[in-house]
Design a protein around this motif. Structure first.
Motif, PDB file in Angstrom:
ATOM      1  N   ASN A  46     -76.550 -18.281 -21.689  1.00 16.96           N
ATOM      2  CA  ASN A  46     -75.198 -17.642 -22.050  1.00 16.96           C
ATOM      3  C   ASN A  46     -74.627 -18.473 -23.172  1.00 16.96           C
ATOM      4  O   ASN A  46     -73.822 -19.353 -23.009  1.00 16.96           O
ATOM      5  N   PRO A  47     -75.534 -18.246 -24.315  1.00 15.22           N
ATOM      6  CA  PRO A  47     -75.019 -19.023 -25.508  1.00 15.22           C
ATOM      7  C   PRO A  47     -73.638 -18.853 -25.975  1.00 15.22           C
ATOM      8  O   PRO A  47     -73.499 -17.635 -26.076  1.00 15.22           O
ATOM      9  N   GLN A  48     -72.968 -19.807 -26.173  1.00 17.28           N
ATOM     10  CA  GLN A  48     -71.428 -19.507 -26.794  1.00 17.28           C
ATOM     11  C   GLN A  48     -71.509 -19.782 -28.172  1.00 17.28           C
ATOM     12  O   GLN A  48     -72.487 -20.490 -28.955  1.00 17.28           O
ATOM     13  N   PRO A  49     -70.790 -19.351 -29.097  1.00 14.36           N
ATOM     14  CA  PRO A  49     -70.609 -19.325 -30.583  1.00 14.36           C
ATOM     15  C   PRO A  49     -70.080 -20.891 -30.724  1.00 14.36           C
ATOM     16  O   PRO A  49     -69.478 -21.474 -30.253  1.00 14.36           O
ATOM     17  N   LYS A  50     -70.804 -21.415 -31.977  1.00 12.34           N
ATOM     18  CA  LYS A  50     -70.605 -22.656 -32.387  1.00 12.34           C
ATOM     19  C   LYS A  50     -69.319 -22.923 -32.750  1.00 12.34           C
ATOM     20  O   LYS A  50     -68.497 -22.291 -33.385  1.00 12.34           O
ATOM     21  N   ARG A  51     -68.733 -24.279 -32.323  1.00 12.94           N
ATOM     22  CA  ARG A  51     -67.558 -24.473 -32.600  1.00 12.94           C
ATOM     23  C   ARG A  51     -67.189 -24.801 -34.037  1.00 12.94           C
ATOM     24  O   ARG A  51     -67.929 -25.638 -34.645  1.00 12.94           O
ATOM     25  N   PRO A  53     -64.695 -26.564 -37.053  1.00 15.90           N
ATOM     26  CA  PRO A  53     -63.329 -27.233 -37.385  1.00 15.90           C
ATOM     27  C   PRO A  53     -62.220 -26.610 -38.013  1.00 15.90           C
ATOM     28  O   PRO A  53     -62.506 -25.292 -38.265  1.00 15.90           O
ATOM     29  N   HIS A  54     -61.001 -26.868 -37.982  1.00  8.92           N
ATOM     30  CA  HIS A  54     -59.899 -26.394 -38.074  1.00  8.92           C
ATOM     31  C   HIS A  54     -60.100 -26.051 -39.795  1.00  8.92           C
ATOM     32  O   HIS A  54     -60.220 -27.050 -40.471  1.00  8.92           O
ATOM     33  N   GLY A  55     -59.838 -25.005 -40.217  1.00 14.90           N
ATOM     34  CA  GLY A  55     -59.813 -24.619 -41.348  1.00 14.90           C
ATOM     35  C   GLY A  55     -61.144 -24.403 -42.262  1.00 14.90           C
ATOM     36  O   GLY A  55     -61.368 -24.547 -43.572  1.00 14.90           O
ATOM     37  N   TYR A  56     -62.223 -24.019 -41.364  1.00 18.59           N
ATOM     38  CA  TYR A  56     -63.631 -23.819 -41.735  1.00 18.59           C
ATOM     39  C   TYR A  56     -63.764 -22.676 -42.605  1.00 18.59           C
ATOM     40  O   TYR A  56     -63.135 -21.743 -41.936  1.00 18.59           O
ATOM     41  N   ILE A  57     -64.427 -22.908 -43.723  1.00 21.61           N
ATOM     42  CA  ILE A  57     -64.544 -21.689 -44.438  1.00 21.61           C
ATOM     43  C   ILE A  57     -66.021 -21.120 -44.462  1.00 21.61           C
ATOM     44  O   ILE A  57     -67.009 -22.072 -44.571  1.00 21.61           O
ATOM     45  N   ASP A  58     -66.661 -19.815 -44.123  1.00 20.69           N
ATOM     46  CA  ASP A  58     -67.858 -19.468 -44.109  1.00 20.69           C
ATOM     47  C   ASP A  58     -68.380 -19.584 -45.245  1.00 20.69           C
ATOM     48  O   ASP A  58     -67.776 -19.100 -46.407  1.00 20.69           O
ATOM     49  N   PRO A  59     -69.768 -20.301 -45.590  1.00 21.78           N
ATOM     50  CA  PRO A  59     -70.369 -20.123 -46.863  1.00 21.78           C
ATOM     51  C   PRO A  59     -70.692 -19.166 -47.363  1.00 21.78           C
ATOM     52  O   PRO A  59     -70.662 -18.632 -48.771  1.00 21.78           O
ATOM     53  N   LEU A  60     -70.719 -17.782 -46.637  1.00 21.89           N
ATOM     54  CA  LEU A  60     -70.984 -16.297 -47.123  1.00 21.89           C
ATOM     55  C   LEU A  60     -69.791 -15.638 -47.609  1.00 21.89           C
ATOM     56  O   LEU A  60     -69.935 -14.548 -47.980  1.00 21.89           O
ATOM     57  N   THR A  61     -68.528 -16.329 -47.383  1.00 22.73           N
ATOM     58  CA  THR A  61     -67.424 -15.782 -47.844  1.00 22.73           C
ATOM     59  C   THR A  61     -67.375 -15.781 -49.312  1.00 22.73           C
ATOM     60  O   THR A  61     -67.683 -16.663 -50.052  1.00 22.73           O
TER      61      THR A  61
END
Length: 218
Positions: A46-51, A53-61
């Motif tokens: 049951n793999p969980q999504p990677k944690r 940090p607060h305020g993380y911005i996805d590079p694909l944004t």
């Protein structure tokens, strides 16, 4: 010598007849599942999504490009966006404005629902010196801002610092032996001079407008 050689021969004969002892394998198979292994197997199943940090911005944004960055030259804004273009008109509007001063503690929006006595209690005439200074600073910054909510442009920062310098000058004139206050005032003079030097290098037109409006000696 004869006895030892015969003894060795007998030992070799016995070793050839007796079965050799079985040597245990080095790669033993562990049949028992420990708690750590069980936790690891469940984590893989049951793999969980990677944690993140607060305020993380996805590079694909997708990146939002500011309208300022699309100008041909960032150092020379258009004429209609220059401070010298709209400062005279804005100062005239501020001088002709006959609106009621804002109430204390940001209660201006509730002014219509207040009785006259409550309104008088929150009037700026009953405010402390620091509250009056905050209102004056906000008005001065609003006069020089390039856009609504602008608090970071060089002209606005110089105006805010000049307002603080005037407060400290008034304080020092009353409390002449406040040597730490004098040292802080000197530091503010140096900071304002550096900001004016920067503005003179980057935008000479705005620099002249700010110096003339504030009455600074340069």
């Amino acid at each position: 010598m004869m006895l030892s050689s015969s003894f060795n021969r007998s030992l070799r004969a016995l070793s050839s007849v007796l079965p050799s002892p079985s040597i245990p394998s080095l790669n033993q198979v562990r049949t028992k599942i420990t708690k750590t292994k069980k936790r690891r197997l469940l984590k893989k199943a049951n793999p969980q999504p990677k944690r993140r940090p607060h305020g993380y911005i996805d590079p694909l944004t997708p990146v939002k490009i500011s309208p300022t960055a699309t100008r041909p030259s960032l150092s020379t804004p258009p004429t209609e966006e220059r401070l010298s273009h709209y400062l005279p008109q804005r100062s005239k509007e501020f001088s002709n404005e006959t609106s009621v001063p804002p109430l204390r503690f940001h209660f201006t929006s509730l002014e219509d629902k207040m009785s006259p006595k409550v309104k008088q209690m929150f009037h700026l005439s009953n405010a402390s010196t620091s509250e009056v200074a905050k209102v004056q600073k906000a008005k001065a910054m609003e006069l020089f801002q390039l856009r609504p909510g602008d608090t970071g442009s060089s002209a606005v920062q110089i105006v805010a610092l000049t307002n603080r310098i005037q407060q400290m000058q008034k304080h020092i004139s009353t409390h002449r032996k406040d040597y730490s206050g004098k040292r802080g005032l000197d530091a503010m003079y140096v900071k304002r001079r550096k900001m004016l030097d920067y503005l003179e290098r980057k935008d000479i037109d705005t620099y002249r407008t700010v110096v003339n409006a504030l009455g600074l000696m340069r």
